[in-house]
Design a protein around this motif. Structure first.
Motif, PDB file in Angstrom:
ATOM      1  N   SER A 221       0.838  -1.205   0.000  1.00 39.49           N
ATOM      2  CA  SER A 221       0.000   0.000   0.000  1.00 39.49           C
ATOM      3  C   SER A 221       0.868   1.248   0.000  1.00 39.49           C
ATOM      4  N   TRP A 222       1.872   1.270   0.849  1.00 40.54           N
ATOM      5  CA  TRP A 222       2.756   2.426   0.922  1.00 40.54           C
ATOM      6  C   TRP A 222       3.556   2.560  -0.365  1.00 40.54           C
ATOM      7  N   GLY A 223       4.049   1.436  -0.888  1.00 43.45           N
ATOM      8  CA  GLY A 223       4.813   1.451  -2.133  1.00 43.45           C
ATOM      9  C   GLY A 223       4.006   2.003  -3.301  1.00 43.45           C
ATOM     10  N   ALA A 224       2.694   1.782  -3.285  1.00 40.00           N
ATOM     11  CA  ALA A 224       1.834   2.295  -4.359  1.00 40.00           C
ATOM     12  C   ALA A 224       1.781   3.819  -4.360  1.00 40.00           C
ATOM     13  N   THR A 225       2.141   4.449  -3.248  1.00 33.89           N
ATOM     14  CA  THR A 225       2.123   5.913  -3.185  1.00 33.89           C
ATOM     15  C   THR A 225       3.419   6.525  -3.715  1.00 33.89           C
ATOM     16  N   LEU A 226       4.424   5.708  -3.978  1.00 32.03           N
ATOM     17  CA  LEU A 226       5.718   6.213  -4.419  1.00 32.03           C
ATOM     18  C   LEU A 226       5.747   6.382  -5.931  1.00 32.03           C
ATOM     19  N   ALA A 227       6.564   7.293  -6.371  1.00 31.69           N
ATOM     20  CA  ALA A 227       6.717   7.508  -7.813  1.00 31.69           C
ATOM     21  C   ALA A 227       7.308   6.251  -8.442  1.00 31.69           C
ATOM     22  N   GLY A 228       6.876   5.945  -9.626  1.00 35.89           N
ATOM     23  CA  GLY A 228       7.385   4.781 -10.339  1.00 35.89           C
ATOM     24  C   GLY A 228       6.429   4.400 -11.437  1.00 35.89           C
ATOM     25  N   PRO A 229       6.754   3.328 -12.138  1.00 38.63           N
ATOM     26  CA  PRO A 229       5.887   2.907 -13.234  1.00 38.63           C
ATOM     27  C   PRO A 229       4.511   2.476 -12.723  1.00 38.63           C
ATOM     28  N   ALA A 230       3.511   2.737 -13.513  1.00 40.02           N
ATOM     29  CA  ALA A 230       2.147   2.326 -13.168  1.00 40.02           C
ATOM     30  C   ALA A 230       2.014   0.823 -13.335  1.00 40.02           C
ATOM     31  N   GLY A 231       1.009   0.270 -12.724  1.00 40.55           N
ATOM     32  CA  GLY A 231       0.742  -1.157 -12.863  1.00 40.55           C
ATOM     33  C   GLY A 231       1.296  -1.932 -11.691  1.00 40.55           C
ATOM     34  N   GLY A 232       1.538  -3.199 -11.900  1.00 40.00           N
ATOM     35  CA  GLY A 232       2.048  -4.051 -10.843  1.00 40.00           C
ATOM     36  C   GLY A 232       0.943  -4.881 -10.235  1.00 40.00           C
ATOM     37  N   VAL A 233       1.268  -5.518  -9.143  1.00 39.50           N
ATOM     38  CA  VAL A 233       0.341  -6.406  -8.455  1.00 39.50           C
ATOM     39  C   VAL A 233      -0.516  -5.607  -7.488  1.00 39.50           C
TER      40      VAL A 233
END
Length: 175
Positions: free
Chosen positions: A121-133
């Protein structure tokens, strides 16, 4: 996603109470629960191996391929995770081959699930490529959330949290 800094005075923190208030009267060295946890899972290699175990990865070749870790690093970290009781070795044998071992999450390893959810959840708030699990509830399809609750079931924010030395907490509960 840009991060803006709020004034420090507006940010809630955990309130220290009891003997914990005087920060110079104690040290966390040697008994901090965060440090103990990080001793077991505080490396990138440990967490990504555990991630793959949560996703069903079990065999050494699959774990190294999926994580990109070298055989040496993976072998060392997997041994540590087994020694620390987060994974266990389970024998398997494919027809015509010798018996080998795969890595299976133990109950202790499975107890990290809320931590994994919170990190994702926290990682989803960080800048980076969209998508993932994305982890979702199989019953309704909604995303999982990490939440902090007290033992009585109340949702608790950081501003609603008090930190006290364990001995003080035990005394307060007895009173």
């Amino acid at each position: 996603m840009a991060h803006t800094q709020e004034p420090e005075t507006d940010l809630p923190v955990v309130t220290r109470v009891g003997r914990f208030v005087d920060r110079d009267a104690w040290t966390a060295e040697g008994w901090c629960k965060i440090e103990r946890a990080l001793e077991l899972v505080g490396t990138r290699s440990a967490m990504i191996l555990l991630r793959e175990a949560f996703y069903g990865g079990r065999r050494f070749d699959e774990l190294t391929r999926r994580t990109g870790l070298s055989d040496a690093v993976a072998a060392k970290r997997l041994k540590q995770l087994v020694d620390d009781g987060l994974l266990r070795l389970q024998p398997y044998r494919e027809p015509g081959s010798r018996t080998r071992h795969e890595y299976v999450l133990t109950e202790r390893g499975r107890s990290l699930f809320p931590v994994v959810v919170a990190m994702m959840s926290w990682g989803a708030t960080l800048a980076g490529p969209a998508g993932g699990v994305e982890l979702v509830h199989a019953g309704c399809g909604e995303p999982l959330l990490a939440a902090v609750r007290c033992a009585a079931g109340h949702d608790v924010t950081m501003a609603d949290t008090e930190a006290q030395l364990s001995r003080d907490a035990k005394r307060a509960r007895r009173a």
